[in-house]
Design a protein around this motif. Structure first.
Motif, mmCIF file in Angstrom:
data_model
loop_
_atom_site.group_PDB
_atom_site.id
_atom_site.type_symbol
_atom_site.label_atom_id
_atom_site.label_comp_id
_atom_site.label_asym_id
_atom_site.label_seq_id
_atom_site.Cartn_x
_atom_site.Cartn_y
_atom_site.Cartn_z
ATOM 1 N N LEU A 171 0.801 -1.228 0.000
ATOM 2 C CA LEU A 171 0.000 0.000 0.000
ATOM 3 C C LEU A 171 0.832 1.275 0.000
ATOM 4 C CD1 LEU A 171 -2.796 -1.005 2.555
ATOM 5 C CD2 LEU A 171 -2.797 -1.223 0.067
ATOM 6 N N LEU A 172 1.984 1.242 0.690
ATOM 7 C CA LEU A 172 2.747 2.476 0.893
ATOM 8 C C LEU A 172 4.032 2.556 0.085
ATOM 9 C CD1 LEU A 172 2.363 2.766 4.787
ATOM 10 C CD2 LEU A 172 0.911 3.758 2.989
ATOM 11 N N ALA A 173 4.590 1.423 -0.293
ATOM 12 C CA ALA A 173 5.855 1.447 -1.031
ATOM 13 C C ALA A 173 5.854 0.427 -2.164
ATOM 14 C CB ALA A 173 7.021 1.182 -0.068
ATOM 15 N N PRO A 174 4.868 0.491 -3.056
ATOM 16 C CA PRO A 174 4.788 -0.497 -4.140
ATOM 17 C C PRO A 174 5.969 -0.450 -5.093
ATOM 18 C CG PRO A 174 3.260 1.312 -4.529
ATOM 19 C CD PRO A 174 3.780 1.481 -3.134
ATOM 20 N N GLY A 175 6.681 0.676 -5.124
ATOM 21 C CA GLY A 175 7.838 0.780 -6.007
ATOM 22 C C GLY A 175 8.966 -0.158 -5.628
ATOM 23 N N LEU A 176 8.941 -0.664 -4.395
ATOM 24 C CA LEU A 176 9.966 -1.609 -3.955
ATOM 25 C C LEU A 176 9.656 -3.037 -4.390
ATOM 26 C CD1 LEU A 176 10.529 -0.301 -0.304
ATOM 27 C CD2 LEU A 176 11.916 0.181 -2.339
ATOM 28 N N LEU A 177 8.458 -3.248 -4.911
ATOM 29 C CA LEU A 177 8.007 -4.586 -5.253
ATOM 30 C C LEU A 177 7.967 -4.789 -6.758
ATOM 31 C CD1 LEU A 177 4.965 -4.676 -2.795
ATOM 32 C CD2 LEU A 177 7.194 -5.765 -2.436
ATOM 33 N N ARG A 178 7.837 -6.049 -7.164
ATOM 34 C CA ARG A 178 7.671 -6.397 -8.566
ATOM 35 C C ARG A 178 6.214 -6.768 -8.822
ATOM 36 N NH1 ARG A 178 12.973 -10.223 -9.953
ATOM 37 N NH2 ARG A 178 14.563 -8.715 -9.280
ATOM 38 N N PHE A 179 5.692 -6.340 -9.957
ATOM 39 C CA PHE A 179 4.309 -6.619 -10.317
ATOM 40 C C PHE A 179 4.257 -7.196 -11.728
ATOM 41 C CE2 PHE A 179 4.011 -3.381 -7.071
ATOM 42 C CZ PHE A 179 2.896 -3.750 -6.326
ATOM 43 N N SER A 180 3.513 -8.292 -11.885
ATOM 44 C CA SER A 180 3.329 -8.880 -13.213
ATOM 45 C C SER A 180 2.486 -7.956 -14.077
ATOM 46 C CB SER A 180 2.644 -10.246 -13.099
ATOM 47 O OG SER A 180 3.460 -11.168 -12.401
ATOM 48 N N GLN A 181 2.853 -7.854 -15.341
ATOM 49 C CA GLN A 181 2.076 -7.077 -16.301
ATOM 50 C C GLN A 181 1.179 -7.970 -17.149
ATOM 51 O OE1 GLN A 181 2.204 -3.702 -16.105
ATOM 52 N NE2 GLN A 181 3.539 -4.160 -14.350
ATOM 53 N N GLU A 182 1.403 -9.264 -17.089
ATOM 54 C CA GLU A 182 0.579 -10.243 -17.793
ATOM 55 C C GLU A 182 0.670 -11.569 -17.057
ATOM 56 O OE1 GLU A 182 2.038 -11.076 -21.679
ATOM 57 O OE2 GLU A 182 4.130 -11.174 -21.061
ATOM 58 N N GLY A 183 -0.180 -12.494 -17.419
ATOM 59 C CA GLY A 183 -0.156 -13.800 -16.783
ATOM 60 C C GLY A 183 -0.955 -13.833 -15.490
ATOM 61 N N PRO A 184 -0.883 -14.957 -14.754
ATOM 62 C CA PRO A 184 -1.664 -15.115 -13.520
ATOM 63 C C PRO A 184 -1.401 -14.024 -12.483
ATOM 64 C CG PRO A 184 -0.740 -17.208 -14.214
ATOM 65 C CD PRO A 184 -0.112 -16.172 -15.088
ATOM 66 N N GLY A 185 -0.161 -13.570 -12.383
ATOM 67 C CA GLY A 185 0.158 -12.549 -11.392
ATOM 68 C C GLY A 185 -0.500 -11.220 -11.654
ATOM 69 N N ALA A 186 -0.867 -10.962 -12.901
ATOM 70 C CA ALA A 186 -1.515 -9.702 -13.252
ATOM 71 C C ALA A 186 -3.029 -9.774 -13.089
ATOM 72 C CB ALA A 186 -1.172 -9.325 -14.692
ATOM 73 N N SER A 187 -3.548 -10.953 -12.784
ATOM 74 C CA SER A 187 -4.986 -11.142 -12.601
ATOM 75 C C SER A 187 -5.295 -11.214 -11.116
ATOM 76 C CB SER A 187 -5.453 -12.427 -13.293
ATOM 77 O OG SER A 187 -5.148 -12.393 -14.668
ATOM 78 N N HIS A 188 -5.963 -10.215 -10.607
ATOM 79 C CA HIS A 188 -6.264 -10.220 -9.174
ATOM 80 C C HIS A 188 -7.437 -9.298 -8.863
ATOM 81 C CE1 HIS A 188 -4.078 -6.368 -9.141
ATOM 82 N NE2 HIS A 188 -3.108 -6.985 -9.796
ATOM 83 N N ALA A 189 -8.150 -9.661 -7.809
ATOM 84 C CA ALA A 189 -9.243 -8.826 -7.329
ATOM 85 C C ALA A 189 -8.671 -7.596 -6.629
ATOM 86 C CB ALA A 189 -10.119 -9.634 -6.364
ATOM 87 N N PHE A 190 -9.495 -6.594 -6.405
ATOM 88 C CA PHE A 190 -9.086 -5.395 -5.688
ATOM 89 C C PHE A 190 -8.547 -5.789 -4.319
ATOM 90 C CE2 PHE A 190 -10.340 -1.631 -3.012
ATOM 91 C CZ PHE A 190 -9.360 -0.779 -3.506
ATOM 92 N N TRP A 191 -7.438 -5.174 -3.917
ATOM 93 C CA TRP A 191 -6.706 -5.622 -2.724
ATOM 94 C C TRP A 191 -7.568 -5.656 -1.460
ATOM 95 C CZ3 TRP A 191 -6.192 -2.873 1.743
ATOM 96 C CH2 TRP A 191 -6.469 -1.494 1.702
ATOM 97 N N ALA A 192 -8.439 -4.675 -1.270
ATOM 98 C CA ALA A 192 -9.236 -4.613 -0.045
ATOM 99 C C ALA A 192 -10.228 -5.774 0.023
ATOM 100 C CB ALA A 192 -9.966 -3.278 0.050
ATOM 101 N N ILE A 193 -10.826 -6.116 -1.129
ATOM 102 C CA ILE A 193 -11.763 -7.241 -1.161
ATOM 103 C C ILE A 193 -11.020 -8.544 -0.897
ATOM 104 C CG2 ILE A 193 -13.346 -8.550 -2.630
ATOM 105 C CD1 ILE A 193 -14.002 -5.917 -4.047
ATOM 106 N N ALA A 194 -9.849 -8.700 -1.525
ATOM 107 C CA ALA A 194 -9.051 -9.907 -1.324
ATOM 108 C C ALA A 194 -8.623 -10.037 0.131
ATOM 109 C CB ALA A 194 -7.829 -9.878 -2.239
ATOM 110 N N LEU A 195 -8.226 -8.922 0.732
ATOM 111 C CA LEU A 195 -7.804 -8.942 2.136
ATOM 112 C C LEU A 195 -8.967 -9.334 3.047
ATOM 113 C CD1 LEU A 195 -5.652 -8.332 4.301
ATOM 114 C CD2 LEU A 195 -6.472 -5.954 4.301
ATOM 115 N N CYS A 196 -10.132 -8.748 2.816
ATOM 116 C CA CYS A 196 -11.302 -9.074 3.637
ATOM 117 C C CYS A 196 -11.691 -10.540 3.498
ATOM 118 C CB CYS A 196 -12.471 -8.174 3.261
ATOM 119 S SG CYS A 196 -12.288 -6.462 3.800
ATOM 120 N N ALA A 197 -11.641 -11.049 2.276
ATOM 121 C CA ALA A 197 -11.951 -12.464 2.061
ATOM 122 C C ALA A 197 -10.980 -13.343 2.833
ATOM 123 C CB ALA A 197 -11.892 -12.787 0.574
#
Length: 362
Positions: A171-197
């Motif tokens: 949430l606060l430092a996403p620039g330190l992380l890696r994010f997929s631009q395609e493939g399974p890693g790029a497919s995800h629900a909104f973070w707050a909904i995923a966290l609540c689930a």
């Protein structure tokens, strides 16, 4: 049925509903929850492997651990314990992950795949049962990793603390992380909904002790279907949900993030099942136990993350079938993955043998 049975069934139903919701809101097909895949994605996001298509901090994992921790603290069940062969547990966690990623899914995702009509997952189910039977045979011979001991309370907060740190990074430092631009890693629900689930399912799983490996183990050893009923509930809810949504696609045709390499799906999940029995619980259960303060399970989870990184760094993970412009490209488990699964099975046999109870001579 006993009251506790209904709690397990209700937990399974909620997990199934959450999986359907997360898939509808962006998670990959038949992957509302997958402990193996999501820990792999987290490993990639942290730079532990360089597979660009599977890199994302999965809030579902964070929620599962923190939900279990909150419920355990509220119910007075949070107990900091550790010291039961942590190094071996770390290794076993890696072994379970190598086997699961060869199949392309943990036991939970295996059930979700079946509920979505993925017939290829039957090979994984058969292998998982076979691995559990091997593990049960070891238990009957006296296998044990030793007992855990009470430790200082901060020890129990290590993995929940790591999860809080991951959430803050996302949430606060996403620039330190890696994010997929395609493939399974790029497919995800909104973070707050995923966290609540994850929070809801983690809390319920902590209270109900939901565990698929444990369910099959108890069925074999004690004819106790208590835990297994939760996964039957997951399957039925997901099956009905997919039928209602029109997303039930039975068959062997190209299934979401799956392959047709049946032998190695069988052997991979056999390793995952065997390892889960030796550890005392499936990957989902390890997350929940770590949330309850179990330091040995926390070490196991870290071992799973390293196992995921090694699987991709050394080409051991399975590759999904693909259909591009009407051209079918088969996936499967490559030679490195096959060698890795065989090595894992050999290691499981060695670990099982050396930890069998030996009768003392008079």
């Amino acid at each position: 049925m006993k009251k506790i049975n209904w709690l397990v069934i209700c937990t399974g139903a909620v997990v199934g509903l959450a999986a359907l919701l997360l898939t509808a809101l962006g998670n990959p097909g038949n992957m509302g929850f997958c402990i193996a895949c999501f820990l792999r994605d987290i490993s990639g996001a942290l730079g532990l492997h360089s597979a660009a298509k599977v890199q994302y901090i999965r809030p579902e994992i964070i929620g599962l651990v923190l939900g279990a921790a909150i419920m355990a603290l509220a119910g007075g069940e949070f107990k900091a314990r550790a010291g039961s062969a942590p190094a071996l547990r770390f290794l076993l966690g890696g072994i379970v992950m190598v086997g699961a990623l060869a199949f392309l899914g943990c036991p939970l995702r295996m059930v979700l795949r079946l509920g979505g009509g993925d017939v290829t997952a039957i090979a994984g189910l058969l292998g998982f049962v076979a691995g559990i039977l091997a593990g049960v045979a070891c238990l009957k011979k006296g296998f044990s990793l030793g007992r855990a001991y009470k430790v200082k309370k901060p020890e129990g907060f290590v993995l929940p603390g790591i999860m809080v740190g991951l959430l803050l990074l996302l949430l606060l430092a996403p620039g330190l992380l890696r994010f997929s631009q395609e493939g399974p890693g790029a497919s995800h629900a909104f973070w707050a909904i995923a966290l609540c689930a994850g929070l809801i399912c983690g809390a319920l799983a902590q209270k109900s002790r939901l565990c698929m490996a444990g369910g099959i183990r108890d069925t074999v050893l004690f004819r106790d279907f208590h835990l297994l009923s939760g996964f039957v509930a997951i399957f039925l809810v997901v099956l009905v949900g997919n039928l209602l949504r029109g997303s039930f696609q039975p068959g062997l045709a190209v299934q979401p993030v799956a392959h047709h390499d049946y032998l190695w799906s069988f052997l991979g999940m056999a390793a995952a099942g065997w390892g889960s029995i030796l550890l005392g619980g499936c990957p989902l259960r390890q997350l929940i136990l770590a949330g309850e303060g179990n330091g040995d399970s926390a070490v196991t989870v870290l071992g799973m993350m390293v196992g995921a990184a090694l699987s991709h760094n050394f080409g051991m993970a399975g590759n999904a079938d693909a259909m591009t412009d009407g051209v079918f490209t088969p996936g499967g488990v490559g030679m490195a993955g096959r060698i890795g699964v065989v090595i894992c099975l050999v290691l499981l046999a060695v670990i099982s043998f050396v930890n069998l109870h030996k009768e003392e001579k008079a």
